[in-house]
Design a protein around this motif. Structure first.
Motif, mmCIF file in Angstrom:
data_model
loop_
_atom_site.group_PDB
_atom_site.id
_atom_site.type_symbol
_atom_site.label_atom_id
_atom_site.label_comp_id
_atom_site.label_asym_id
_atom_site.label_seq_id
_atom_site.Cartn_x
_atom_site.Cartn_y
_atom_site.Cartn_z
ATOM 1 N N UNK A 180 2.236 10.684 -4.048
ATOM 2 C CA UNK A 180 3.130 11.208 -3.835
ATOM 3 C C UNK A 180 4.416 11.841 -4.990
ATOM 4 N N UNK A 181 4.948 10.786 -5.403
ATOM 5 C CA UNK A 181 5.782 11.075 -6.845
ATOM 6 C C UNK A 181 5.543 11.820 -7.350
ATOM 7 N N UNK A 206 8.305 12.807 -3.907
ATOM 8 C CA UNK A 206 7.866 12.307 -3.233
ATOM 9 C C UNK A 206 7.408 11.303 -3.117
ATOM 10 N N UNK A 207 8.305 9.627 -3.548
ATOM 11 C CA UNK A 207 8.325 8.056 -3.198
ATOM 12 C C UNK A 207 9.441 8.256 -2.659
ATOM 13 N N UNK A 208 10.245 8.906 -2.416
ATOM 14 C CA UNK A 208 11.152 8.835 -1.445
ATOM 15 C C UNK A 208 10.572 8.895 0.232
ATOM 16 N N UNK A 209 9.936 10.241 -0.218
ATOM 17 C CA UNK A 209 9.844 11.083 1.204
ATOM 18 C C UNK A 209 8.704 9.911 2.049
ATOM 19 N N UNK A 210 7.400 9.275 0.855
ATOM 20 C CA UNK A 210 6.745 8.230 1.632
ATOM 21 C C UNK A 210 7.475 7.027 2.246
ATOM 22 N N UNK A 268 0.551 -0.491 0.190
ATOM 23 C CA UNK A 268 0.215 0.298 0.228
ATOM 24 C C UNK A 268 0.389 1.360 -0.233
ATOM 25 N N UNK A 269 1.830 1.221 0.968
ATOM 26 C CA UNK A 269 2.686 2.682 0.559
ATOM 27 C C UNK A 269 3.221 2.865 -0.253
ATOM 28 N N UNK A 270 3.603 1.501 -1.047
ATOM 29 C CA UNK A 270 4.342 1.916 -2.852
ATOM 30 C C UNK A 270 3.001 2.580 -3.334
ATOM 31 N N UNK A 271 2.229 2.091 -3.414
ATOM 32 C CA UNK A 271 1.296 2.610 -4.304
ATOM 33 C C UNK A 271 0.711 4.163 -3.932
ATOM 34 N N UNK A 272 0.646 4.861 -2.703
ATOM 35 C CA UNK A 272 1.001 5.801 -2.492
ATOM 36 C C UNK A 272 1.531 6.886 -2.519
ATOM 37 N N UNK A 273 3.243 6.098 -2.369
ATOM 38 C CA UNK A 273 4.229 6.410 -2.872
ATOM 39 C C UNK A 273 4.045 6.659 -4.655
ATOM 40 N N UNK A 274 3.134 6.429 -5.053
ATOM 41 C CA UNK A 274 3.413 6.689 -6.570
ATOM 42 C C UNK A 274 2.569 8.142 -6.772
ATOM 43 N N UNK A 334 17.248 4.131 7.656
ATOM 44 C CA UNK A 334 16.062 4.231 6.597
ATOM 45 C C UNK A 334 16.075 4.347 5.015
ATOM 46 N N UNK A 335 17.403 5.469 4.923
ATOM 47 C CA UNK A 335 17.466 6.185 3.992
ATOM 48 C C UNK A 335 18.453 5.277 3.491
#
Length: 315
Positions: free
Chosen positions: A97-98, A106-110, A89-95, A125-126
């Motif tokens: 934010x990107x 955006x994807x990196x921040x999510x 779900x986070x990968x989907x949401x990152x798209x 994490x980084x």
């Protein structure tokens, strides 16, 4: 004495205003480009509307698989076990934010926020994100090198002018400045952490397989989306050539970091397809179909998922 004022709501409103302004600017740019090239886009949209539905279904399935592949690669870059459902779900949401911040920020921040919510420190994490990004870049380069001999003459080395020869000197100069700057010890420590995480990944075959397999699948499924759309609109290009065109165009678009590759990736894909012999209308329909399946159709659902994750404090 007056009570201290809580500035959090004010900062939140300012951040919302900035995000709204960026989204509006991106939308205005998209509208401008659409109006400027409207005849070609209209012809491409009509051709896409009567395209083969079976191939479009294949393209949509491949687009959905990219988020699962991204989640697999991210799990491989992390030592601890991540919650599978929330990871996808986070990968989907990152798209979503990107498409607000350029160059994948955006994807990196999510993803950074998600990993920190899963218990990793900010540094770890980084580092995990850097390992994943590095694996993706290596996979892309290896695929280009592997496919280029099968498509002789498709990729041409551009003419290098005298001014371009100054680039290596500039890079060397920046490296020397960095080595002599106060930031170098901090950069060296961060690099040491990333190298340690890379060694840790490859010390566990299952983690290495997840990292490299997910990175390879992510790139392959994006290529498959473009291949399926070209087949849907009956564009007579070999799948190997289309895959190489996608890899080259997406790599070139990364040199102009716009939110979600808006404009840069579209132009690079369109130029690559037309340079390979595709008519402009057919190239426009392919680019439009690719962007619809990977960006515009999933945008609203991914924004909703992003909001749900934030509301449940998963981000």
């Amino acid at each position: 004495m007056s009570a201290p004022t809580d500035i959090t709501p004010v900062l939140g409103r300012r951040r919302a205003y900035w995000h709204g302004a960026v989204c509006l600017a991106v939308l205005m740019c998209a509208v401008y480009l659409a109006l400027r090239h409207w005849p070609t886009l209209h012809t491409g949209a009509v051709r896409l509307a009567v395209a083969d539905q079976g191939w479009l279904l294949v393209a949509a399935t491949a687009a959905a698989a990219t988020w699962v592949s991204s989640a697999l690669a991210q799990q491989g870059a992390v030592g601890s076990r991540l919650p599978g459902g929330r990871l996808v779900a986070s990968q989907f949401a990152a798209s979503a934010a990107n498409h607000i911040l350029p160059a994948g920020l955006g994807a990196g921040a999510v993803n950074l926020r998600f990993l920190m919510r899963c218990g990793l420190t900010a540094g770890r994490s980084a580092s995990a994100l850097a390992v994943k990004a590095g694996a993706g870049a290596v996979v892309r380069g290896v695929l280009i090198a592997a496919l280029a001999p099968a498509c002789t003459g498709l990729l041409r080395i551009p003419h290098v002018g005298p001014a371009a020869l100054l680039a290596p000197a500039a890079v060397i100069g920046l490296v020397i400045l960095l080595l002599n700057s106060p930031l170098w010890p901090r950069c060296r420590r961060a690099l040491a952490v990333v190298l340690a995480d890379i060694r840790a990944v490859h010390a566990h075959p299952r983690r290495a397989a997840a990292l490299w397999g997910g990175s390879l699948a992510f790139t392959a499924f994006h290529s498959l989306v473009l291949i399926a759309v070209t087949q849907a609109v009956a564009l007579p290009l070999a799948p190997v050539r289309v895959a190489l065109l996608y890899l080259a165009a997406s790599s070139a678009a990364a040199l102009l970091p716009t939110p979600g590759g808006l404009g840069s990736l579209d132009a690079a894909l369109g130029l690559a397809l037309t340079a390979s012999g595709a008519p402009s209308a057919a190239a426009a329909s392919v680019v439009l179909g690719y962007r619809l399946l990977t960006v515009w159709l999933p945008l609203l659902p991914s924004l909703l998922v992003l909001g749900v994750l934030i509301r449940r404090r998963a981000l």
